[in-house]
Write a protein that holds these residues in place. Sequence first.
Motif, PDB file in Angstrom:
ATOM      1  N   GLY A 203       8.164  -1.955  -6.976  1.00  0.00           N
ATOM      2  CA  GLY A 203       8.216  -0.583  -7.491  1.00  0.00           C
ATOM      3  C   GLY A 203       7.320   0.399  -6.761  1.00  0.00           C
ATOM      4  N   CYS A 204       6.465  -0.079  -5.876  1.00  0.00           N
ATOM      5  CA  CYS A 204       5.583   0.858  -5.165  1.00  0.00           C
ATOM      6  C   CYS A 204       6.424   1.680  -4.194  1.00  0.00           C
ATOM      7  CB  CYS A 204       4.492   0.081  -4.422  1.00  0.00           C
ATOM      8  SG  CYS A 204       3.543   1.173  -3.334  1.00  0.00           S
ATOM      9  N   PRO A 205       6.349   3.014  -4.285  1.00  0.00           N
ATOM     10  CA  PRO A 205       7.255   3.853  -3.487  1.00  0.00           C
ATOM     11  C   PRO A 205       7.022   3.778  -1.976  1.00  0.00           C
ATOM     12  CG  PRO A 205       5.678   5.220  -4.707  1.00  0.00           C
ATOM     13  CD  PRO A 205       5.497   3.806  -5.191  1.00  0.00           C
ATOM     14  N   THR A 206       5.858   3.268  -1.559  1.00  0.00           N
ATOM     15  CA  THR A 206       5.559   3.255  -0.119  1.00  0.00           C
ATOM     16  C   THR A 206       5.286   1.850   0.422  1.00  0.00           C
ATOM     17  OG1 THR A 206       3.270   3.665  -0.720  1.00  0.00           O
ATOM     18  CG2 THR A 206       4.571   5.591  -0.094  1.00  0.00           C
ATOM     19  N   GLY A 207       5.522   0.835  -0.384  1.00  0.00           N
ATOM     20  CA  GLY A 207       5.268  -0.540   0.081  1.00  0.00           C
ATOM     21  C   GLY A 207       3.788  -0.786   0.342  1.00  0.00           C
ATOM     22  N   ALA A 208       2.920  -0.159  -0.476  1.00  0.00           N
ATOM     23  CA  ALA A 208       1.470  -0.274  -0.229  1.00  0.00           C
ATOM     24  C   ALA A 208       0.882  -1.598  -0.690  1.00  0.00           C
ATOM     25  CB  ALA A 208       0.739   0.875  -0.927  1.00  0.00           C
ATOM     26  N   ILE A 209       1.616  -2.325  -1.562  1.00  0.00           N
ATOM     27  CA  ILE A 209       1.086  -3.625  -2.024  1.00  0.00           C
ATOM     28  C   ILE A 209       1.589  -4.656  -1.008  1.00  0.00           C
ATOM     29  CG2 ILE A 209       0.893  -5.232  -3.969  1.00  0.00           C
ATOM     30  CD1 ILE A 209       1.706  -2.891  -5.824  1.00  0.00           C
ATOM     31  N   VAL A 210       0.745  -4.916  -0.020  1.00  0.00           N
ATOM     32  CA  VAL A 210       1.204  -5.703   1.119  1.00  0.00           C
ATOM     33  C   VAL A 210       1.164  -7.202   0.854  1.00  0.00           C
ATOM     34  CG1 VAL A 210       0.776  -3.917   2.854  1.00  0.00           C
ATOM     35  CG2 VAL A 210      -1.100  -5.430   2.195  1.00  0.00           C
ATOM     36  N   ALA A 211       0.444  -7.609  -0.163  1.00  0.00           N
ATOM     37  CA  ALA A 211       0.438  -9.000  -0.645  1.00  0.00           C
ATOM     38  C   ALA A 211      -0.066  -8.907  -2.086  1.00  0.00           C
ATOM     39  CB  ALA A 211      -0.515  -9.854   0.198  1.00  0.00           C
ATOM     40  N   PRO A 212       0.189  -9.929  -2.906  1.00  0.00           N
ATOM     41  CA  PRO A 212      -0.280  -9.825  -4.290  1.00  0.00           C
ATOM     42  C   PRO A 212      -1.769  -9.473  -4.354  1.00  0.00           C
ATOM     43  CG  PRO A 212       1.161 -11.703  -4.056  1.00  0.00           C
ATOM     44  CD  PRO A 212       0.948 -11.161  -2.660  1.00  0.00           C
ATOM     45  N   GLY A 213      -2.082  -8.363  -5.024  1.00  0.00           N
ATOM     46  CA  GLY A 213      -3.476  -7.938  -5.190  1.00  0.00           C
ATOM     47  C   GLY A 213      -4.082  -7.228  -3.995  1.00  0.00           C
ATOM     48  N   VAL A 214      -3.288  -7.014  -2.950  1.00  0.00           N
ATOM     49  CA  VAL A 214      -3.843  -6.410  -1.730  1.00  0.00           C
ATOM     50  C   VAL A 214      -3.160  -5.071  -1.447  1.00  0.00           C
ATOM     51  CG1 VAL A 214      -4.307  -6.718   0.735  1.00  0.00           C
ATOM     52  CG2 VAL A 214      -4.257  -8.717  -0.788  1.00  0.00           C
ATOM     53  N   ILE A 215      -3.974  -4.000  -1.435  1.00  0.00           N
ATOM     54  CA  ILE A 215      -3.438  -2.657  -1.221  1.00  0.00           C
ATOM     55  C   ILE A 215      -3.786  -2.199   0.196  1.00  0.00           C
ATOM     56  CG2 ILE A 215      -3.535  -0.244  -2.029  1.00  0.00           C
ATOM     57  CD1 ILE A 215      -2.531  -2.192  -4.219  1.00  0.00           C
ATOM     58  N   ASP A 216      -2.791  -1.689   0.898  1.00  0.00           N
ATOM     59  CA  ASP A 216      -3.049  -1.042   2.185  1.00  0.00           C
ATOM     60  C   ASP A 216      -3.335   0.427   1.885  1.00  0.00           C
ATOM     61  OD1 ASP A 216      -3.073   0.167   4.625  1.00  0.00           O
ATOM     62  OD2 ASP A 216      -1.117  -0.560   5.289  1.00  0.00           O
ATOM     63  N   GLY A 217      -4.614   0.793   2.007  1.00  0.00           N
ATOM     64  CA  GLY A 217      -5.033   2.152   1.654  1.00  0.00           C
ATOM     65  C   GLY A 217      -4.206   3.226   2.336  1.00  0.00           C
ATOM     66  N   ALA A 218      -3.852   3.007   3.585  1.00  0.00           N
ATOM     67  CA  ALA A 218      -3.129   4.031   4.345  1.00  0.00           C
ATOM     68  C   ALA A 218      -1.773   4.344   3.724  1.00  0.00           C
ATOM     69  CB  ALA A 218      -2.939   3.573   5.794  1.00  0.00           C
ATOM     70  N   ARG A 219      -1.215   3.405   2.978  1.00  0.00           N
ATOM     71  CA  ARG A 219       0.099   3.600   2.364  1.00  0.00           C
ATOM     72  C   ARG A 219       0.024   3.980   0.893  1.00  0.00           C
ATOM     73  NH1 ARG A 219       3.701   1.524   5.954  1.00  0.00           N
ATOM     74  NH2 ARG A 219       5.373   1.976   4.509  1.00  0.00           N
TER      75      ARG A 219
END
Length: 363
Positions: A203-219
């Motif tokens: 559901g993340c509109p920008t695919g920012a959750i790159v792995a479970p529990g891991v957020i790519d700040g840039a996205r």
Amino acid sequence: MARRGARPAPPTIEEITSIGAEHGITHIGVASAEILADTRATLFERKAAGLHDGMQFTYRNPERSTDPRRAVVEAQSVIVGARPYLSADDPPEPVSDHRAHARVGRYAWVDHYEPLRVGLRAIGARLKESGHRATAFADDNSMVDRAIAHRAGIGWFGKNANLLLPGAGSFFVLGSLITTAEYEPAAAPASDGCGTCVRCIDGCPTGAIVAPGVIDGARCLSWVLQKAGAIPPEFRTAIHDRIYGCDDCQDVCPISVRLGRRNTIDIDPDANDVQSHVDVLDLLDADDEVIEQRHGRWYIAGREFRWLRRNALVVIGNVADPTDRRVRSTVERYRADADEILAEHADWAAMRLDERHAAAPSS
Ligand code: B12
Ligand code: SF4
Ligand code: SF4
């Protein structure tokens, strides 16, 4: 019987819970004040991988933000408190001709951190009476709030990286009271409740959750809307009507949505300046002083309000009425702005308004 002048005993956990409850803190847990070595390593790893995207906060000094004893020498315990931020009644959707209203992340509708700090400080005052030191932190760079709450058994890390409280979900702000008093720490963190669900990742509109529990700040749109500079064009449409904060990975979470509605806080609109929506045309007409007075408690990089104006231009392009005169004249004014970043975002907004106008069914 206590000697005259003798200090009272430190409060029991029951007393702490009841002081917290008077301030809307619904969950209390206790963690040991040992260094959070795993989190420290994670901060360095994510920084090395660039996932922090230049963010400072807890990344600025991981040795400090993962060591409670840097904040309170000889600390023994960290008392963690969680306070819900979903309001029992959502404010009505604003109505206007030009439909140029931006949405604000729920956690920022009113200041939820200050009442949390006030509650933690009230517990701290009781500890100080008993001769202990105690310092409260909430959303401060000195402490990794989720990791210490996890250690205190308050919740589990969801795949959206938020801490979910068993039976209550993730719409909570977290804070801690670091103290020299000794309490029995939680025996173990709360067990994982996500199971096989992956709705937040999808559901993340920008695919920012790159792995479970891991957020790519840039996205992550929450960071994209706070940071300095031009917004990468590939995220501008996804921003849609957001001006500050993003709730999507919680709004799609079945646990947080279902249980969140049972764990709300009353926000009194008469006592609070509730900012669930922002009229972006008004914001683009306002000077820095007015914006500061209205949105000064939000984190905006360098406290430069041009970044809020930048966000407002993106929202206009995405949702404002392309045929509305005030919308068009505001965008044209900003296309001629001396601030090149704002002028470029206004160009984008004009292009997007044209596109949407062309795509709209003619009546
Ligand atoms: C920097 C920051 C941000 C950044 C980066 C977010 C991030 N995920 O790191 C940005 C600006 C993007 C952001 C956004 C948001 N934030 Co913020 N943010 C912070 C801040 C200041 C530091 C967070 C931090 O240290 N991140 C570093 C990374 C390494 O930590 P982490 O993402 O939590 O990663 C952990 C997990 O990955 C876990 N883990 C490790 N391995 C594995 C493996 C698996 C399988 C899993 C599931 C987990 C897991 O361990 C890691 C380290 O503890 C804290 C306040 C504070 N002082 O702690 C608030 C805080 C985390 N934010 C908060 C909130 C409310 C939000 C938003 C919901 C606001 C919004 N509506 O826009 C979003 C949510 C975005 C998201 N999905 O995380 C709350 C979270 C409350 C909660 N219940 O979890 C906090 C705690 C503030 C507070 N005091 O209440 N935030
Ligand atoms: S806050 Fe928004 S952009 Fe960030 S991870 Fe969650 S859904 Fe994605
Ligand atoms: S959406 Fe599913 S996977 Fe994500 S946090 Fe909620 S329960 Fe966990």
